[in-house]
Design an enzyme around this catalytic site. Structure first.
Site, PDB file in Angstrom:
ATOM      1  N   CYS A 185      52.255  92.276  33.959  1.00 18.52           N
ATOM      2  CA  CYS A 185      52.386  90.997  33.235  1.00 18.52           C
ATOM      3  C   CYS A 185      51.211  90.084  33.610  1.00 18.52           C
ATOM      4  O   CYS A 185      51.051  89.694  34.769  1.00 18.52           O
ATOM      5  CB  CYS A 185      53.710  90.341  33.587  1.00 18.52           C
ATOM      6  SG  CYS A 185      53.836  88.656  32.962  1.00 18.52           S
TER       7      CYS A 185
ATOM      8  N   GLU B 287      74.207  86.733  15.173  1.00 20.07           N
ATOM      9  CA  GLU B 287      72.776  86.388  15.159  1.00 20.07           C
ATOM     10  C   GLU B 287      72.563  84.961  14.665  1.00 20.07           C
ATOM     11  O   GLU B 287      71.701  84.247  15.165  1.00 20.07           O
ATOM     12  CB  GLU B 287      71.988  87.367  14.282  1.00 20.07           C
ATOM     13  CG  GLU B 287      71.785  88.737  14.910  1.00 20.07           C
ATOM     14  CD  GLU B 287      71.005  88.679  16.220  1.00 20.07           C
ATOM     15  OE1 GLU B 287      70.091  87.865  16.345  1.00 20.07           O
ATOM     16  OE2 GLU B 287      71.342  89.452  17.147  1.00 20.07           O
TER      17      GLU B 287
ATOM     18  N   CYS C 262      60.377  86.820  38.278  1.00 18.50           N
ATOM     19  CA  CYS C 262      59.344  87.862  38.219  1.00 18.50           C
ATOM     20  C   CYS C 262      59.603  88.954  39.257  1.00 18.50           C
ATOM     21  O   CYS C 262      59.246  90.124  39.045  1.00 18.50           O
ATOM     22  CB  CYS C 262      57.970  87.245  38.442  1.00 18.50           C
ATOM     23  SG  CYS C 262      57.559  86.011  37.197  1.00 18.50           S
TER      24      CYS C 262
ATOM     25  N   CYS D 104      63.140  86.650  32.257  1.00 19.00           N
ATOM     26  CA  CYS D 104      61.961  85.831  31.938  1.00 19.00           C
ATOM     27  C   CYS D 104      62.460  84.485  31.395  1.00 19.00           C
ATOM     28  O   CYS D 104      62.197  84.112  30.253  1.00 19.00           O
ATOM     29  CB  CYS D 104      61.085  86.567  30.920  1.00 19.00           C
ATOM     30  SG  CYS D 104      59.451  85.835  30.785  1.00 19.00           S
TER      31      CYS D 104
ATOM     32  N   CYS E 170      61.613  91.634  37.672  1.00 21.98           N
ATOM     33  CA  CYS E 170      61.252  91.956  36.283  1.00 21.98           C
ATOM     34  C   CYS E 170      60.604  93.345  36.198  1.00 21.98           C
ATOM     35  O   CYS E 170      59.698  93.663  36.980  1.00 21.98           O
ATOM     36  CB  CYS E 170      60.286  90.903  35.750  1.00 21.98           C
ATOM     37  SG  CYS E 170      59.776  91.258  34.055  1.00 21.98           S
TER      38      CYS E 170
END
Ligand code: SF4
Length: 359
Positions: A206, A35, A197, A190, A200
């Site tokens: 959206c 991370e 899109c 994205c 997606c």
């Protein structure tokens, strides 16, 4: 569970990245290292660095016991070196105060150097299945587009709104999968400059896609031209060795090793004599290098210089070292320093093999 989270989880089952090396066993130490590396850096870049890091420091105890130089050496090339220094500092705190274990509550995790709310949330979600919202760059982009949220996320009112949305969409079940899914969607679908899109799972609801303007979100930071700074670096050589100095812990490339540095208009020989008590013969400078930081550009002019006498001055102290071009040791170097040393090695490395023994 909101519509967004249920669709994301269904999408994740078929499309998510489940083979990431740090997700093999959900061990907090490995998740934490990944991370931190993933802050500001893409997955594909991180994977080889992560594997080398874990091979060298398989546990938090191994990391805490290592000298900082070794940690920064493995961080060389990843950038944002404060992350490497914080990882080392945090490992020592974990060993001294927590017997090497990671705290399981978010406040204590957030109190550790380099761990913010998103990193802490991700560690607890992946390692222990705790429900915490996260809001990294990918998640901000997905949420800002999905809700067509106006305003630069650097403004606290906008950030607060995004956190509230992140919180609302975080489900109560399958938290680790959802956390990975929303990160993956931002990274692979994205995308910042070219959102896909058409594939997606959120496309039907959206708001930005329905308005035909996903690229307008998130609102970019107000434009400010970055200032340009300039510096001259002096590459003093003595029989195939180059003088390096450790940079102060705070500031640019903190704790890494670099060349002595002066103002571009300075008299190089006089500066080196005054500061290091060495006589040097400066040579014509090399082509300047331009390096961009978040807040400014840096123009670096490299000046090679031959050591004439050391004047009984500094030979080698804690923060000064003669770096051997033929047998380089492992130490943290900023990217421009690394590439200049490579060029110095090509130019001068072979000269010294006749009279320089392996240290
Ligand atoms: S539909 Fe397009 S803009 Fe909306 S979340 Fe999906 S990829 Fe992003």
């Amino acid at each position: 569970m909101t519509g967004l989270s249920s669709r994301l989880l269904r999408w994740y089952d078929d499309n998510g990245r489940k083979d990431l090396p740090w997700r093999e066993d959900n061990e907090p130490y490995r998740i934490w290292v990944s991370e931190i590396m993933l802050q500001q850096t893409q997955v594909a870049t991180v994977i080889p660095y992560y594997k080398r890091f874990i091979a060298r420091f398989p546990t938090v105890h191994a990391l805490a016991a290592a000298p900082l130089d070794e940690v920064l050496h493995l961080w060389t090339g990843l950038g944002y070196y404060a992350r490497g220094r914080n990882v080392h500092k945090t490992a020592r705190i974990l060993v001294e105060d927590y017997q090497g274990a990671f705290p399981r509550d978010i406040e204590r995790l957030c109190a550790l150097p380099g761990i913010g709310r998103t990193t802490a949330g991700a560690i607890l979600a992946f390692a222990h299945g705790q429900r915490h919202a996260i809001l990294d760059g990918n998640v901000k982009r997905v949420l800002a587009r999905y809700h067509r949220l106006h305003g630069w996320p650097g403004r606290s009112a906008v950030a607060r709104r995004l956190w509230a949305l992140a919180e609302r969409h975080t489900p109560h079940a399958r938290i680790a999968d959802y956390t990975q899914a929303v990160m993956d969607l931002g990274a692979t679908v994205c995308r910042r400059a070219a959102p896909r899109c058409d594939v997606c799972p959120l496309r039907r609801t959206c708001a930005a896609r329905l308005h035909g303007d996903p690229l307008a979100f998130p609102t970019p930071a107000p434009r400010r031209d970055k200032p340009e700074k300039a510096v001259c670096v002096v590459m003093i050589r003595d029989a195939g060795r180059i003088l390096l100095e450790r940079r102060p812990a705070a500031g640019v490339w903190g704790g890494l090793w670099g060349f002595p540095e002066c103002a571009p208009e300075a008299d190089v020989a006089a500066f080196i004599k005054g500061r290091y008590r060495m006589e040097v013969a400066p040579e014509p400078h090399w082509d300047p290098i331009r390096h961009s930081f978040t807040h400014f550009h840096l123009r670096i002019t490299p000046v090679p210089a031959r050591l004439i006498t050391n004047g009984g001055g500094i030979m080698e102290a804690g923060d000064l070292v003669w770096y051997n071009l033929l047998y380089p040791d492992e130490r943290g170097l900023a990217a421009p320093v690394k590439s200049l040393l490579k060029n110095l090695s090509k130019t001068y490395g072979s000269h010294c093999s006749m009279y320089q023994a392996r240290p």
